[in-house]
Design a protein around this motif. Structure first.
Motif, mmCIF file in Angstrom:
data_model
loop_
_atom_site.group_PDB
_atom_site.id
_atom_site.type_symbol
_atom_site.label_atom_id
_atom_site.label_comp_id
_atom_site.label_asym_id
_atom_site.label_seq_id
_atom_site.Cartn_x
_atom_site.Cartn_y
_atom_site.Cartn_z
ATOM 1 N N ASN A 1 45.136 54.466 104.310
ATOM 2 C CA ASN A 1 46.649 55.103 104.291
ATOM 3 C C ASN A 1 46.830 55.781 105.450
ATOM 4 O OD1 ASN A 1 46.170 57.801 103.630
ATOM 5 N ND2 ASN A 1 45.531 56.972 101.702
ATOM 6 N N SER A 2 47.844 55.796 105.976
ATOM 7 C CA SER A 2 48.435 56.905 107.037
ATOM 8 C C SER A 2 47.813 58.066 106.964
ATOM 9 C CB SER A 2 49.764 56.802 107.311
ATOM 10 O OG SER A 2 50.539 57.430 106.400
ATOM 11 N N GLY A 3 47.470 58.689 105.963
ATOM 12 C CA GLY A 3 47.349 60.033 105.885
ATOM 13 C C GLY A 3 45.865 60.103 106.316
ATOM 14 N N ASP A 4 44.957 59.079 106.058
ATOM 15 C CA ASP A 4 43.753 58.998 106.394
ATOM 16 C C ASP A 4 43.429 58.954 107.946
ATOM 17 O OD1 ASP A 4 42.805 59.237 103.772
ATOM 18 O OD2 ASP A 4 42.260 57.336 103.512
ATOM 19 N N LEU A 5 44.290 58.099 108.378
ATOM 20 C CA LEU A 5 44.376 57.850 109.900
ATOM 21 C C LEU A 5 44.746 59.142 110.624
ATOM 22 C CD1 LEU A 5 44.481 56.022 112.579
ATOM 23 C CD2 LEU A 5 46.755 55.544 111.982
ATOM 24 N N THR A 6 45.928 59.568 110.405
ATOM 25 C CA THR A 6 46.275 61.083 110.797
ATOM 26 C C THR A 6 45.105 62.164 110.566
ATOM 27 O OG1 THR A 6 48.739 60.660 110.126
ATOM 28 C CG2 THR A 6 47.841 62.846 110.691
ATOM 29 N N ALA A 7 44.283 62.252 109.601
ATOM 30 C CA ALA A 7 43.419 63.090 109.646
ATOM 31 C C ALA A 7 42.353 62.683 110.643
ATOM 32 C CB ALA A 7 42.775 63.209 108.051
ATOM 33 N N PHE A 8 41.873 61.424 110.855
ATOM 34 C CA PHE A 8 40.988 61.007 111.903
ATOM 35 C C PHE A 8 41.357 61.473 113.149
ATOM 36 C CE2 PHE A 8 39.420 57.854 114.598
ATOM 37 C CZ PHE A 8 38.026 57.825 114.595
ATOM 38 N N ILE A 9 42.666 61.105 113.671
ATOM 39 C CA ILE A 9 43.199 61.449 114.822
ATOM 40 C C ILE A 9 42.961 62.911 115.197
ATOM 41 C CG2 ILE A 9 45.181 61.406 116.436
ATOM 42 C CD1 ILE A 9 45.897 58.767 114.714
ATOM 43 N N VAL A 10 43.373 63.630 114.120
ATOM 44 C CA VAL A 10 43.378 65.218 114.387
ATOM 45 C C VAL A 10 42.098 65.480 114.642
ATOM 46 C CG1 VAL A 10 43.695 67.321 113.266
ATOM 47 C CG2 VAL A 10 45.688 65.619 113.114
ATOM 48 N N ALA A 11 41.100 65.007 113.806
ATOM 49 C CA ALA A 11 39.614 65.364 113.718
ATOM 50 C C ALA A 11 39.045 65.020 115.147
ATOM 51 C CB ALA A 11 38.911 64.775 112.852
#
Length: 95
Positions: free
Chosen positions: A79-89
């Protein structure tokens, strides 16, 4: 056009004698109607070259990405939340 970007502007150039002679030859032999037309043609060529270089750079990036995918070097996200978390990390790790 705006005040910051007028429709026309005047540029004054100091040319080397050989550059000036080249322009004069091009205008006198009919290749260009004026020095201004020759300058505009040169600017168009520079802009085209810049676009070609950018396209080549983008194609190289795409080819590299394709090779990474073919090699299995990619991540899947549900989901997009997982992608967002990855990008932030990733961004935090690069600081």
């Amino acid at each position: 056009m705006t005040a910051e970007h007028p429709a026309h502007s005047t540029v004054q150039l100091e040319l080397e004698p050989d550059e000036s002679a080249f322009i004069e030859r091009q205008v006198s032999n009919g290749a260009y109607t004026s020095a201004e037309d020759m300058l505009r043609a040169g600017l168009r060529l520079l802009a085209q070259n810049e676009r070609r270089e950018r396209i080549a750079e983008l194609r190289s990036i795409i080819d590299e990405a394709d090779r990474s995918v073919e090699a299995g070097d990619f991540k899947e996200f549900s989901n997009s939340g997982d992608l967002t978390a990855f990008i932030v990390a990733e961004a935090k790790a690069r600081r």
